[in-house]
Design an enzyme around this catalytic site. Structure first.
Site, PDB file in Angstrom:
ATOM      1  N   GLU A  30      -2.366  11.206   3.183  1.00 38.00           N
ATOM      2  CA  GLU A  30      -3.375  11.011   4.220  1.00 38.00           C
ATOM      3  C   GLU A  30      -3.351  12.260   5.097  1.00 38.00           C
ATOM      4  OE1 GLU A  30      -4.140   6.829   6.015  1.00 38.00           O
ATOM      5  OE2 GLU A  30      -1.979   7.107   5.839  1.00 38.00           O
ATOM      6  N   GLU A  56       0.865  -1.189   0.000  1.00 36.81           N
ATOM      7  CA  GLU A  56       0.000   0.000   0.000  1.00 36.81           C
ATOM      8  C   GLU A  56       0.894   1.229   0.000  1.00 36.81           C
ATOM      9  OE1 GLU A  56      -2.998   0.166   3.118  1.00 36.81           O
ATOM     10  OE2 GLU A  56      -2.828   2.353   3.219  1.00 36.81           O
TER      11      GLU A  56
END
Lengths: 465, 284
Positions: free
Chosen positions: B164, B159
């Site tokens: 974020e 990932e």
């Protein structure tokens, strides 16, 4: 608008020239601007900064402390007095400058602060200049701790602050009766760039609907501005009306001025809203304006035959309070605060009982008590509805208590009460049978049955025929 | 779609044919290796500028619907939908909107778009221009997830979190990789903080440059991190196809729950998503 005024002040001569010739300002005109220095107190007073303590505050509560500082040589030290300190009940001061500053390039007042104990500063902010306070900003209940912490007081709309002289102010009383000391340092206006997501509000964000009459003025209250800060905290400050642009949906029914004061003009409905810096404020005031409010009949008794407590028709005796608070059961709000087209009226809401204390009145030569009462439409009276009226004579010592007070109460029963219109009462003083003397009358008290939760009162006076 | 497994030649850093000048400077400053190499990613192989009002382009985007398992593995609170209330294209922007509403047993709704099965690719420059929402418990992300590999599960599939952000930290984004032995709390991550600005008041570009043995993370014109196989304590698993995800979560272990101060609805605006591959041009 502001700029023009500023210009007038500074370049009066030139402006006279312009107005005389009635020529518009040239495109080349540059308006005078003030210094954009954002420093307030770093290691000492910045140029032109003054200290003015509030009346009633402890005048020497503020000192420059060269022993303690967050940064540099000195800090502002505020010694909050103990309860009962003869020097003053609280610490409070404004710090205005001699000449205004242009603070429009900043987005917040920032400072570091710490205290001898965790405490809550009642009010702290800027925009207080002992003048109009047109752009007053107040952070209420600011929690401070024993560590140095940086605090951020956002400017509700920086574009308004092109000539601000109130750079800093605070007001803080004892905590649970005890004084303490707090320090403030590095006080300055900053462009943080992270003061964002403005959410102004009026009426604390509520949509309020109110039924009212024509020719009434109503201030729009609960004016706040909220910003999200870099640390994720939503910081809300109280903001003066000057930051807000008020609007009415129906200028034929109600107008609102730049101070946020609404004036009702005609029957109909108008919605009052506002913006700050182009951002729509949460909250609104919807006014359902009925016809003209019928005032109580103007008293006609000659002044020589009257001792008046409250009336626009007479000179009144001194009133100590219109809403003395009797703990713990009294809920009544309001007092002498309704003004209809120049006529003062006492207005009580959440009414259960209330007392008006006035200068001691010798009514021994008087024979009657006149009172006009108004119970608003919408209150459902029933057969057991009543309003009690009590008179208290404070006796020869002229103060409450002391063993020589006399009290007498009469009941106005449902058959004499009406809603939506004035009820005029002329009550013989002899009806107050328990009142053995009336040489030192000092208190009149109203108490209503539960359904009577709003009451207007006017023209309270003693008379002889 | 182009050949997905095309080899991207590595290039020595010399002069600035790079799109990002900062990349050059950062390498020059931080890495002493004369052999340090970087690819030039100039072949545009995917572009969505969100120019067509309505639903997002169905040739590029799928949706995850619902709550997944345990709130998509993170105890997230939202129910993902593809309703226009939660995802739409308006005036040149993709809008992903988190709402506070009771829906299918959840207290919030939002949307999660992914290119799985429609665009999956190995290596390249991935970037999006985004204006982020704000507030406690708001968790938007622009990220890549490894394509399904038979018999393998996360974190083995890999990932790459290009961006974020915690709504309660409006000045900070994070770039992160997850793989075997370095996932979740042990992931390899770096914060990037804006000075005198924040991510919810304007658009910012979030991107990575991803080659066989490195992933560069950048925000606008600032390269703030490079992760190479030397930086991860386990197997380097970033050498197969990944797909793109754009989502706006509410609550969950990464951000905590929203509170009374959180303003809803919150919208993440995406101006564009672009993927470039190396054009093979050497840049000596």
């Amino acid at each position: 608008m502001m700029k023009t005024n500023l210009y007038k002040l500074i370049c009066t001569g030139i402006l006279i020239g312009f107005t005389a010739c009635e020529r518009p300002l040239s495109d080349d005109v540059e308006f005078a601007t003030y210094a954009s220095n954002g420093d307030v107190f770093l290691d000492g007073f910045t140029a032109g900064l003054n200290y003015f303590p509030f009346e009633g505050s402890k005048l020497d509560a503020f000192t420059v402390d060269s022993e303690v500082s967050y940064d540099g040589e000195a800090s502002m030290r505020i010694d909050v007095p103990n309860f009962g300190d003869p020097g003053g009940a609280y610490a409070g001061a404004v710090f205005p400058t001699n000449s205004p500053r242009d603070l429009s390039g900043y987005d917040a007042l920032t400072f570091w602060a710490k205290a001898t104990k965790a405490a809550t500063i009642n009010e702290i902010g800027f925009g207080n200049n002992f003048g109009e306070n047109k752009f007053l900003v107040t952070k209420t209940n600011l929690r401070i701790s024993t560590n140095w912490v940086k605090y951020i007081i956002p400017i509700p709309d920086p574009s308004k602050l092109i000539a601000e002289s109130g750079l800093f102010w605070y007001s803080e009383g004892p905590e649970d009766g005890d004084g303490y000391t707090f320090w403030v340092d590095e006080v300055q206006f900053e462009k943080l760039g992270t003061v964002a997501q403005p959410r102004p509000s009026i009426l604390n964000g509520e949509d309020v609907e109110q039924t009212t009459f024509t020719d009434i003025t109503i201030p729009v209250t609960g004016l706040t501005q909220t910003f999200n800060l870099a640390n994720g905290v939503n910081q809300t400050v109280n903001a003066a009306p000057g930051y807000f642009t008020f609007e009415t949906s129906n200028p034929g029914v109600a107008l609102v001025n730049e101070q946020g004061v609404v004036t009702t003009l005609n029957e109909g409905t108008a919605v009052i809203t506002a913006l700050v810096g182009g951002v729509r404020a949460a909250g609104s005031l919807t006014l359902n304006v009925g016809g003209a409010f019928e005032l109580a009949p103007t008293p006609t008794r000659p002044a020589a035959n009257v001792i008046s407590v409250y009336s626009d028709a007479y000179t009144n005796v001194n009133v100590d309070f219109y809403n003395g608070f009797f703990e713990p059961f009294q809920t009544t709000l309001g007092g002498d605060d309704l003004n209809i087209n120049g006529n003062s009226i006492i207005s009580y809401t959440d009414f259960n009982f209330v007392g008006i204390q006035f200068g001691r009145v010798n009514a021994s030569a008087m024979t009657g008590l006149h009172i006009d009462l108004y119970i608003p439409e919408g209150i459902n009276l029933n057969a057991s509805s009543f309003i009690d009226i009590e008179l208290q004579d404070y006796g020869s010592d002229a103060v409450t208590g002391g063993g020589d007070d006399t009290v007498s109460r009469i009941k106005i029963t449902a058959d004499r009460l009406q809603t939506g219109q004035w009820v005029t009462l002329d009550i013989p003083l002899s009806d107050f049978t328990a009142l053995t003397t009336r040489t030192n009358l000092g208190l009149i008290l109203f108490q209503g049955s539960a359904e009577i939760n709003e009451l207007l009162v006017d023209n309270i006076y003693f008379y002889t025929e | 779609m182009k050949d997905k497994k095309r080899f991207i030649p590595m290039l020595r850093v010399a002069k600035s044919k790079l799109a990002l000048l900062a990349v050059v400077f950062a390498f020059a400053a931080c890495d002493t290796s004369e052999e340090q190499t970087v690819a030039v990613f100039e072949d545009l192989i995917l572009e969505d500028n969100f120019d067509q009002d309505g639903a997002p382009d169905a040739s590029i985007w799928n949706y995850d619907i619902g709550t997944g398992q345990n709130g998509w593995g993170n105890n997230e609170l939202q129910y993902y939908t593809s309703r226009s209330e939660n995802v739409s294209v308006q005036n040149g922007y993709l809008l992903i909107t988190a709402r506070k509403e009771n829906f299918q047993g959840s207290g919030y709704t939002s949307a999660r778009l992914l290119t799985k099965g429609k665009f999956e690719n190995t290596y390249g420059r991935y970037e999006a221009r985004i204006k982020l929402p704000y507030g406690q418990g708001i968790w938007p992300a622009f990220w890549l997830l490894g394509s399904d590999i038979p018999g393998e599960i996360w974190p083995q599939i890999g990932e790459i979190d290009i961006m974020e952000y915690r709504g309660q930290e409006p000045t900070v984004v994070l770039g992160t990789v997850h793989g075997p032995g370095y996932s979740a709390g042990q992931s390899i991550s770096k914060r990037y903080e804006l000075q005198g600005d924040r991510f919810d008041t304007g658009f910012h570009i979030f991107g990575i440059e991803w080659g066989p043995e490195y992933i560069n993370f950048y925000v606008d014109d600032v390269l703030y991190n490079q992760i190479t196989p030397d930086d991860v304590p386990g197997e380097w698993v970033f050498n197969h196809d990944f797909y793109i995800i754009l989502n706006l979560a509410v609550g969950g272990s990464f951000v905590g729950s929203p509170n009374a101060e959180t303003v809803f609805p919150q919208t993440m605006l995406v101006d564009y998503v672009r993927v470039y591959e190396s054009n093979g041009q050497r840049n000596f």
